[in-house]
Write a protein that holds these residues in place. Structure first.
Motif, PDB file in Angstrom:
ATOM      1  N   ASP A 153       0.848  -1.178   0.000  1.00 19.61           N
ATOM      2  CA  ASP A 153       0.000   0.000   0.000  1.00 19.61           C
ATOM      3  C   ASP A 153       0.890   1.237   0.000  1.00 19.61           C
ATOM      4  O   ASP A 153       1.806   1.355   0.808  1.00 19.61           O
ATOM      5  CB  ASP A 153      -0.870  -0.028   1.258  1.00 19.61           C
ATOM      6  N   LYS A 154       0.638   2.145  -0.940  1.00 21.03           N
ATOM      7  CA  LYS A 154       1.413   3.380  -1.008  1.00 21.03           C
ATOM      8  C   LYS A 154       0.596   4.411  -1.756  1.00 21.03           C
ATOM      9  O   LYS A 154      -0.337   4.082  -2.488  1.00 21.03           O
ATOM     10  CB  LYS A 154       2.757   3.147  -1.711  1.00 21.03           C
ATOM     11  N   PRO A 155       0.941   5.700  -1.629  1.00 24.78           N
ATOM     12  CA  PRO A 155       0.222   6.722  -2.386  1.00 24.78           C
ATOM     13  C   PRO A 155       0.532   6.588  -3.876  1.00 24.78           C
ATOM     14  O   PRO A 155       1.627   6.169  -4.264  1.00 24.78           O
ATOM     15  CB  PRO A 155       0.765   8.048  -1.835  1.00 24.78           C
ATOM     16  N   SER A 156      -0.404   6.955  -4.709  1.00 25.81           N
ATOM     17  CA  SER A 156      -0.227   6.818  -6.153  1.00 25.81           C
ATOM     18  C   SER A 156       0.791   7.796  -6.718  1.00 25.81           C
ATOM     19  O   SER A 156       1.319   7.583  -7.814  1.00 25.81           O
ATOM     20  CB  SER A 156      -1.568   7.024  -6.867  1.00 25.81           C
ATOM     21  N   PHE A 157       1.120   8.865  -5.987  1.00 24.01           N
ATOM     22  CA  PHE A 157       2.007   9.892  -6.531  1.00 24.01           C
ATOM     23  C   PHE A 157       3.484   9.551  -6.391  1.00 24.01           C
ATOM     24  O   PHE A 157       4.343  10.313  -6.831  1.00 24.01           O
ATOM     25  CB  PHE A 157       1.724  11.257  -5.886  1.00 24.01           C
ATOM     26  N   ILE A 158       3.816   8.422  -5.786  1.00 21.59           N
ATOM     27  CA  ILE A 158       5.224   8.069  -5.582  1.00 21.59           C
ATOM     28  C   ILE A 158       5.471   6.661  -6.111  1.00 21.59           C
ATOM     29  O   ILE A 158       4.616   5.776  -5.979  1.00 21.59           O
ATOM     30  CB  ILE A 158       5.607   8.181  -4.085  1.00 21.59           C
ATOM     31  N   GLY A 159       6.637   6.445  -6.724  1.00 23.95           N
ATOM     32  CA  GLY A 159       6.976   5.140  -7.264  1.00 23.95           C
ATOM     33  C   GLY A 159       7.431   4.161  -6.191  1.00 23.95           C
ATOM     34  O   GLY A 159       7.784   4.547  -5.076  1.00 23.95           O
ATOM     35  N   SER A 160       7.447   2.887  -6.543  1.00 26.48           N
ATOM     36  CA  SER A 160       7.800   1.844  -5.573  1.00 26.48           C
ATOM     37  C   SER A 160       9.228   1.987  -5.075  1.00 26.48           C
ATOM     38  O   SER A 160       9.507   1.819  -3.879  1.00 26.48           O
ATOM     39  CB  SER A 160       7.594   0.466  -6.200  1.00 26.48           C
ATOM     40  N   GLU A 161      10.172   2.272  -5.976  1.00 21.24           N
ATOM     41  CA  GLU A 161      11.560   2.429  -5.545  1.00 21.24           C
ATOM     42  C   GLU A 161      11.724   3.668  -4.652  1.00 21.24           C
ATOM     43  O   GLU A 161      12.470   3.651  -3.671  1.00 21.24           O
ATOM     44  CB  GLU A 161      12.479   2.534  -6.757  1.00 21.24           C
ATOM     45  N   PHE A 218     -12.712  -8.930   3.558  1.00 19.38           N
ATOM     46  CA  PHE A 218     -12.133  -9.648   2.419  1.00 19.38           C
ATOM     47  C   PHE A 218     -10.680  -9.248   2.202  1.00 19.38           C
ATOM     48  O   PHE A 218     -10.351  -8.068   2.094  1.00 19.38           O
ATOM     49  CB  PHE A 218     -12.930  -9.353   1.148  1.00 19.38           C
ATOM     50  N   ARG A 219      -9.816 -10.241   2.090  1.00 19.58           N
ATOM     51  CA  ARG A 219      -8.393  -9.990   1.852  1.00 19.58           C
ATOM     52  C   ARG A 219      -8.138  -9.333   0.499  1.00 19.58           C
ATOM     53  O   ARG A 219      -7.155  -8.618   0.332  1.00 19.58           O
ATOM     54  CB  ARG A 219      -7.622 -11.311   1.889  1.00 19.58           C
ATOM     55  N   ASP A 220      -8.992  -9.637  -0.472  1.00 16.55           N
ATOM     56  CA  ASP A 220      -8.730  -9.215  -1.846  1.00 16.55           C
ATOM     57  C   ASP A 220      -9.535  -7.991  -2.278  1.00 16.55           C
ATOM     58  O   ASP A 220      -9.645  -7.696  -3.465  1.00 16.55           O
ATOM     59  CB  ASP A 220      -8.984 -10.372  -2.824  1.00 16.55           C
ATOM     60  N   VAL A 221     -10.106  -7.261  -1.327  1.00 14.63           N
ATOM     61  CA  VAL A 221     -10.837  -6.028  -1.640  1.00 14.63           C
ATOM     62  C   VAL A 221     -10.160  -4.894  -0.879  1.00 14.63           C
ATOM     63  O   VAL A 221     -10.438  -4.653   0.289  1.00 14.63           O
ATOM     64  CB  VAL A 221     -12.327  -6.117  -1.264  1.00 14.63           C
ATOM     65  N   LYS A 222      -9.237  -4.220  -1.563  1.00  8.89           N
ATOM     66  CA  LYS A 222      -8.474  -3.153  -0.937  1.00  8.89           C
ATOM     67  C   LYS A 222      -9.237  -1.831  -1.004  1.00  8.89           C
ATOM     68  O   LYS A 222      -9.950  -1.544  -1.965  1.00  8.89           O
ATOM     69  CB  LYS A 222      -7.125  -2.989  -1.634  1.00  8.89           C
ATOM     70  N   TYR A 223      -9.039  -1.014   0.022  1.00 13.76           N
ATOM     71  CA  TYR A 223      -9.811   0.218   0.141  1.00 13.76           C
ATOM     72  C   TYR A 223      -9.570   1.181  -1.018  1.00 13.76           C
ATOM     73  O   TYR A 223     -10.415   2.020  -1.325  1.00 13.76           O
ATOM     74  CB  TYR A 223      -9.486   0.928   1.463  1.00 13.76           C
ATOM     75  N   ASN A 224      -8.426   1.110  -1.684  1.00 12.59           N
ATOM     76  CA  ASN A 224      -8.131   2.067  -2.749  1.00 12.59           C
ATOM     77  C   ASN A 224      -8.538   1.579  -4.138  1.00 12.59           C
ATOM     78  O   ASN A 224      -8.200   2.196  -5.132  1.00 12.59           O
ATOM     79  CB  ASN A 224      -6.638   2.411  -2.745  1.00 12.59           C
ATOM     80  N   LYS A 225      -9.277   0.481  -4.209  1.00 11.62           N
ATOM     81  CA  LYS A 225      -9.813   0.002  -5.475  1.00 11.62           C
ATOM     82  C   LYS A 225     -11.158   0.680  -5.759  1.00 11.62           C
ATOM     83  O   LYS A 225     -11.921   0.990  -4.833  1.00 11.62           O
ATOM     84  CB  LYS A 225     -10.000  -1.515  -5.447  1.00 11.62           C
ATOM     85  N   TRP A 226     -11.457   0.871  -7.032  1.00 10.44           N
ATOM     86  CA  TRP A 226     -12.678   1.594  -7.398  1.00 10.44           C
ATOM     87  C   TRP A 226     -13.931   0.907  -6.888  1.00 10.44           C
ATOM     88  O   TRP A 226     -14.956   1.554  -6.643  1.00 10.44           O
ATOM     89  CB  TRP A 226     -12.752   1.758  -8.922  1.00 10.44           C
ATOM     90  N   TYR A 227     -13.878  -0.394  -6.700  1.00  9.00           N
ATOM     91  CA  TYR A 227     -15.066  -1.159  -6.330  1.00  9.00           C
ATOM     92  C   TYR A 227     -15.211  -1.377  -4.829  1.00  9.00           C
ATOM     93  O   TYR A 227     -16.142  -2.049  -4.394  1.00  9.00           O
ATOM     94  CB  TYR A 227     -15.057  -2.509  -7.038  1.00  9.00           C
TER      95      TYR A 227
END
Length: 417
Positions: free
Chosen positions: A30-38, A237-246
């Motif tokens: 989990d991370k903010p969308s404005f920053i890359g993984s590295e 649910f393990r597979d329903v993350k809060y930052n997903k559109w659904y």
């Protein structure tokens, strides 16, 4: 508020002959969308260095990250603390309030692990990383294959603010059987300060503890810069993350008992929805009424989990089958089939709704099958079926469980159910 930078600038690391083996840490879940993984990894590794000195961790906010990336790109042109236009590196912080600031730059390091190690081994850079007056750091990385050193990095530090709040956005969806599983989720903390608004860092970088109540549910308590807060981990649910559109759609239909998981703590949002599944959901919406008889379809055997639902839907004209004798219960349902079935269901509940939308505004509006046009027009007019980000309806596209959850939520909200 006056802005003035404290000149905590170190000599740049420019070594390109690092011979030790590099192992990249796994990306955070989990991370903010404005920053890359590295870059996110580099931030966390910086906090690991600070933890050894018992210092509060640093967080990142979008504006600071943008500045750090800008400076990394500028270092490709001029590898110096002076910007290509001749001004100080701190002029890049225009519009960001701070009482203290610092910059680290480096070149020739291909990973977060290697650049952090390089900075730690340089006293001046290390001094910035363990400076207690800093509260935030942005990390910029620019890969420039044609440039002298290949990879360019910056850290932009700012400080002087006070933490006013903490939250864990992922607490809404976090679920784990034990503390080890919860730690592996890679949750993120949102920090609010009096000068910069919301900023972010990995939960693992903070002082935190997981506790369990009598019902078995976990909560996490987070402490940072003198502020402590506790957050229940309420996910199912393990597979329903809060930052997903659904996310909201899935928990809406789950909360109403319309859709369940496919296994304990598993929803499978991306799995295709079958025709039998949709009909069963509508049957549940009606309170699971007993049908008058059995269905006319030869491929719907008695005793199946969907038998009563299909019989009820057939009796009420909600489903007609793919032929007069065949329902195809296990076939994936298409988006246009959903629209047709939802309209027939609505006609039973609210006869006379003649809503009709315009399909010509969609790039593939003419691709809707003839039998489905009235249903799709109705669903579009009611906002139940929407185009994708390319304004396409995808009428023959196979619908996922998440998409069906969204359709059901929109229908329930439209009808006030």
């Amino acid at each position: 508020m006056r802005r003035y930078p404290a000149r905590r600038i170190s000599a740049a690391v420019i070594s390109v002959l690092l011979l030790f083996s590099v192992l990249v840490a796994p990306a955070a879940a989990d991370k903010p969308s404005f920053i890359g993984s590295e870059e996110w990894d580099a931030l966390s590794r910086t906090n690991g260095v600070r933890r050894e000195k018992s210092l509060d961790p640093l967080s990142v906010f979008p504006e600071l990250e943008n500045v750090s990336r800008l400076r990394a790109a500028e270092c490709v042109t001029l590898f110096d603390h002076t910007r290509p236009n001749g001004s100080s590196c701190f002029t890049a912080l225009s519009g960001i309030n701070f009482y203290s600031a610092g910059e680290n730059i480096a070149a020739g390091y291909s990973t977060a692990k290697s650049v952090i190690r390089g900075w730690v081994n340089s006293p001046g850079h290390y001094g910035n990383m363990v400076n207690g007056s800093f509260a935030h750091v942005g990390v910029g990385h620019k890969a420039a294959s044609g440039a002298a050193y290949g990879d360019y990095w910056t850290q932009m530090f700012v400080g002087g603010c006070k933490v006013t709040g903490i939250s864990v956005p992922g607490a809404r969806s976090a679920y784990g059987e034990n503390v080890e599983e919860l730690e592996k989720l890679g949750l993120m903390v949102e920090v609010t300060c009096d000068m910069h608004g919301a900023s972010y860092l990995p939960l693992a970088d903070t002082t935190h503890t997981f506790t369990q109540d009598a019902s078995g549910r976990y909560a996490v308590t987070v402490s940072l810069a003198g502020v402590t807060r506790t957050f229940p981990l309420t996910g199912e649910f393990r597979d329903v993350k809060y930052n997903k559109w659904y996310f909201d759609d899935v928990y809406y239909v789950f909360g109403k008992g319309l859709m369940n998981g496919t296994a304990p703590h598993v929803f499978e949002p991306e799995t295709k929805m079958s025709r039998a599944m949709l009909v069963t959901v509508l049957w549940r919406m009606e309170g699971s009424p007993a049908p008058a008889g059995t269905s006319p379809f030869t491929d719907v055997k008695a005793g199946k989990w969907y038998s009563s639902a299909v019989a009820w839907a057939s009796e009420n004209g909600i489903v007609l089958g793919v032929t007069e004798t065949r329902f195809a219960p296990d076939s994936n349902i298409t988006r246009e089939q959903i629209a047709v079935i939802m309209k027939r269901y609505h006609d039973v509940k609210s006869p006379g709704d003649a809503s009709s939308g315009d399909l010509s505004s969609f790039g593939d509006g003419t691709a809707v099958s003839a039998y489905a046009r009235d249903g799709v027009r109705w669903a579009v007019a009611r906002g139940i079926i929407r185009g994708n980000d390319k304004n396409m309806l995808e009428p023959q596209g196979k619908a996922t469980r998440a998409q069906v959850a969204a359709v059901l939520r929109r229908y329930c909200e439209m009808t006030g159910r």
